[in-house]
Design a protein around this motif. Structure first.
Motif, mmCIF file in Angstrom:
data_model
loop_
_atom_site.group_PDB
_atom_site.id
_atom_site.type_symbol
_atom_site.label_atom_id
_atom_site.label_comp_id
_atom_site.label_asym_id
_atom_site.label_seq_id
_atom_site.Cartn_x
_atom_site.Cartn_y
_atom_site.Cartn_z
ATOM 1 N N VAL A 270 -25.910 17.395 -12.369
ATOM 2 C CA VAL A 270 -26.839 18.271 -13.080
ATOM 3 C C VAL A 270 -26.978 17.793 -14.517
ATOM 4 O O VAL A 270 -25.985 17.550 -15.195
ATOM 5 C CB VAL A 270 -26.369 19.738 -13.044
ATOM 6 N N GLY A 271 -28.208 17.649 -14.969
ATOM 7 C CA GLY A 271 -28.491 17.268 -16.344
ATOM 8 C C GLY A 271 -28.613 15.770 -16.519
ATOM 9 O O GLY A 271 -28.260 14.980 -15.645
ATOM 10 N N LYS A 272 -29.166 15.408 -17.645
ATOM 11 C CA LYS A 272 -29.351 13.999 -17.998
ATOM 12 C C LYS A 272 -28.278 13.590 -19.007
ATOM 13 O O LYS A 272 -27.807 14.398 -19.781
ATOM 14 C CB LYS A 272 -30.731 13.787 -18.619
ATOM 15 N N ILE A 273 -27.922 12.314 -18.975
ATOM 16 C CA ILE A 273 -27.010 11.788 -19.971
ATOM 17 C C ILE A 273 -27.817 11.507 -21.241
ATOM 18 O O ILE A 273 -28.786 10.766 -21.214
ATOM 19 C CB ILE A 273 -26.312 10.500 -19.483
ATOM 20 N N LYS A 274 -27.405 12.118 -22.315
ATOM 21 C CA LYS A 274 -28.109 11.958 -23.584
ATOM 22 C C LYS A 274 -27.576 10.774 -24.386
ATOM 23 O O LYS A 274 -28.333 10.076 -25.044
ATOM 24 C CB LYS A 274 -28.007 13.250 -24.398
ATOM 25 N N GLU A 275 -26.284 10.532 -24.337
ATOM 26 C CA GLU A 275 -25.669 9.465 -25.116
ATOM 27 C C GLU A 275 -25.808 8.128 -24.397
ATOM 28 O O GLU A 275 -25.409 7.988 -23.239
ATOM 29 C CB GLU A 275 -24.183 9.757 -25.371
ATOM 30 N N SER A 276 -26.332 7.144 -25.107
ATOM 31 C CA SER A 276 -26.578 5.841 -24.486
ATOM 32 C C SER A 276 -25.284 5.168 -24.042
ATOM 33 O O SER A 276 -25.270 4.467 -23.027
ATOM 34 C CB SER A 276 -27.355 4.929 -25.435
ATOM 35 N N PHE A 277 -24.174 5.391 -24.755
ATOM 36 C CA PHE A 277 -22.919 4.733 -24.380
ATOM 37 C C PHE A 277 -22.397 5.234 -23.040
ATOM 38 O O PHE A 277 -21.821 4.471 -22.271
ATOM 39 C CB PHE A 277 -21.857 4.846 -25.485
ATOM 40 N N TYR A 278 -22.585 6.517 -22.722
ATOM 41 C CA TYR A 278 -22.212 7.020 -21.389
ATOM 42 C C TYR A 278 -23.118 6.397 -20.326
ATOM 43 O O TYR A 278 -22.661 5.965 -19.269
ATOM 44 C CB TYR A 278 -22.336 8.539 -21.311
ATOM 45 N N ARG A 279 -24.412 6.370 -20.601
ATOM 46 C CA ARG A 279 -25.384 5.819 -19.651
ATOM 47 C C ARG A 279 -25.061 4.342 -19.379
ATOM 48 O O ARG A 279 -25.070 3.890 -18.227
ATOM 49 C CB ARG A 279 -26.795 5.989 -20.216
ATOM 50 N N GLN A 280 -24.757 3.590 -20.436
ATOM 51 C CA GLN A 280 -24.438 2.167 -20.279
ATOM 52 C C GLN A 280 -23.165 1.973 -19.463
ATOM 53 O O GLN A 280 -23.070 1.044 -18.653
ATOM 54 C CB GLN A 280 -24.312 1.502 -21.643
ATOM 55 N N ALA A 281 -22.188 2.844 -19.657
ATOM 56 C CA ALA A 281 -20.942 2.741 -18.892
ATOM 57 C C ALA A 281 -21.194 2.989 -17.406
ATOM 58 O O ALA A 281 -20.699 2.240 -16.549
ATOM 59 C CB ALA A 281 -19.903 3.716 -19.431
ATOM 60 N N VAL A 282 -21.976 4.015 -17.079
ATOM 61 C CA VAL A 282 -22.302 4.287 -15.674
ATOM 62 C C VAL A 282 -23.079 3.110 -15.085
ATOM 63 O O VAL A 282 -22.810 2.680 -13.958
ATOM 64 C CB VAL A 282 -23.085 5.613 -15.526
ATOM 65 N N GLU A 283 -24.016 2.564 -15.845
ATOM 66 C CA GLU A 283 -24.790 1.405 -15.379
ATOM 67 C C GLU A 283 -23.896 0.198 -15.120
ATOM 68 O O GLU A 283 -24.102 -0.546 -14.155
ATOM 69 C CB GLU A 283 -25.883 1.050 -16.391
ATOM 70 N N GLU A 284 -22.885 -0.006 -15.963
ATOM 71 C CA GLU A 284 -21.952 -1.117 -15.768
ATOM 72 C C GLU A 284 -21.171 -0.955 -14.460
ATOM 73 O O GLU A 284 -21.031 -1.905 -13.692
ATOM 74 C CB GLU A 284 -20.986 -1.232 -16.953
ATOM 75 N N TYR A 285 -20.671 0.256 -14.202
ATOM 76 C CA TYR A 285 -19.946 0.466 -12.947
ATOM 77 C C TYR A 285 -20.873 0.388 -11.743
ATOM 78 O O TYR A 285 -20.483 -0.108 -10.680
ATOM 79 C CB TYR A 285 -19.145 1.774 -12.976
ATOM 80 N N ALA A 286 -22.111 0.819 -11.896
ATOM 81 C CA ALA A 286 -23.092 0.688 -10.805
ATOM 82 C C ALA A 286 -23.304 -0.790 -10.480
ATOM 83 O O ALA A 286 -23.363 -1.175 -9.298
ATOM 84 C CB ALA A 286 -24.404 1.355 -11.195
ATOM 85 N N LYS A 287 -23.396 -1.620 -11.507
ATOM 86 C CA LYS A 287 -23.565 -3.062 -11.309
ATOM 87 C C LYS A 287 -22.350 -3.645 -10.592
ATOM 88 O O LYS A 287 -22.482 -4.417 -9.640
ATOM 89 C CB LYS A 287 -23.786 -3.735 -12.666
ATOM 90 N N ARG A 288 -21.156 -3.255 -11.038
ATOM 91 C CA ARG A 288 -19.934 -3.753 -10.405
ATOM 92 C C ARG A 288 -19.830 -3.300 -8.947
ATOM 93 O O ARG A 288 -19.352 -4.045 -8.085
ATOM 94 C CB ARG A 288 -18.705 -3.277 -11.169
ATOM 95 N N LEU A 289 -20.249 -2.064 -8.684
ATOM 96 C CA LEU A 289 -20.169 -1.514 -7.331
ATOM 97 C C LEU A 289 -21.169 -2.157 -6.371
ATOM 98 O O LEU A 289 -20.985 -2.091 -5.153
ATOM 99 C CB LEU A 289 -20.401 0.002 -7.365
ATOM 100 N N SER A 290 -22.211 -2.763 -6.897
ATOM 101 C CA SER A 290 -23.289 -3.290 -6.044
ATOM 102 C C SER A 290 -22.802 -4.340 -5.052
ATOM 103 O O SER A 290 -23.441 -4.552 -4.026
ATOM 104 C CB SER A 290 -24.430 -3.841 -6.901
ATOM 105 N N ARG A 291 -21.665 -4.962 -5.297
ATOM 106 C CA ARG A 291 -21.146 -5.934 -4.322
ATOM 107 C C ARG A 291 -20.474 -5.258 -3.134
ATOM 108 O O ARG A 291 -20.223 -5.887 -2.112
ATOM 109 C CB ARG A 291 -20.215 -6.928 -4.994
ATOM 110 N N PHE A 292 -20.166 -3.958 -3.276
ATOM 111 C CA PHE A 292 -19.491 -3.216 -2.212
ATOM 112 C C PHE A 292 -20.387 -2.206 -1.500
ATOM 113 O O PHE A 292 -20.243 -1.986 -0.301
ATOM 114 C CB PHE A 292 -18.286 -2.437 -2.790
#
Length: 145
Positions: free
Chosen positions: A9-31
């Motif tokens: 629920v809700g959007k991430i407002k802080e770019s550093f949180y968004r970037q961290a989630v994006e980094e883990y999404a990228k890492r997870l893409s191999r699995f």
């Protein structure tokens, strides 16, 4: 490839949180096929709950303080079991007010990360990292020491 989703629920407002989630999404893409679905904050928990119920798929894991606490190895074992069973997994993170009882009751598993309360935006980062850690544990990687 297994699908793993986070419905929150809700959007991430802080770019550093968004970037961290994006980094883990990228890492997870191999699995896994990993996705995050953001639900608009509602006027009530019940309104948010109805929107969440429309978005969830597969095996549903609700994050709530009264849930079961698992170690990283315990979460990895659960994720492996779900993978072996060919199940899509959806983790559910509520708003700062929590989750309505209907969402909790329809969940297949309730997971608690702690007796502490975390900002729900930060919880996305913590959850994404723990999902990634689970796959690294199951792959026999040294990421988890």
């Amino acid at each position: 490839m297994q699908k793993v989703n986070i419905v929150c629920v809700g959007k991430i407002k802080e770019s550093f949180y968004r970037q961290a989630v994006e980094e883990y999404a990228k890492r997870l893409s191999r699995f896994v096929n990993f996705s995050v679905t953001e639900i608009a904050e509602g006027k009530t928990l019940e309104e948010e709950g109805e929107a969440i119920l429309k978005a969830v798929k597969g095996y549903k894991i609700a994050l709530c303080i009264e849930g079961t606490k698992l170690s990283s190895e315990g979460l990895a074992a659960r994720m492996k079991s779900l993978y072996d069973d060919g199940k899509e997994v959806t983790f559910i993170i509520g708003s700062s007010c929590g989750l309505c009882n209907k969402v909790k009751s329809m969940s297949d598993f309730k997971l608690s990360f702690s007796d502490m309360t975390y900002p729900h935006q930060l919880m996305r980062v913590i959850l994404a990292e723990q999902i990634y850690r689970s796959y690294m544990i199951n792959a026999g990687s040294e990421y988890h020491k």
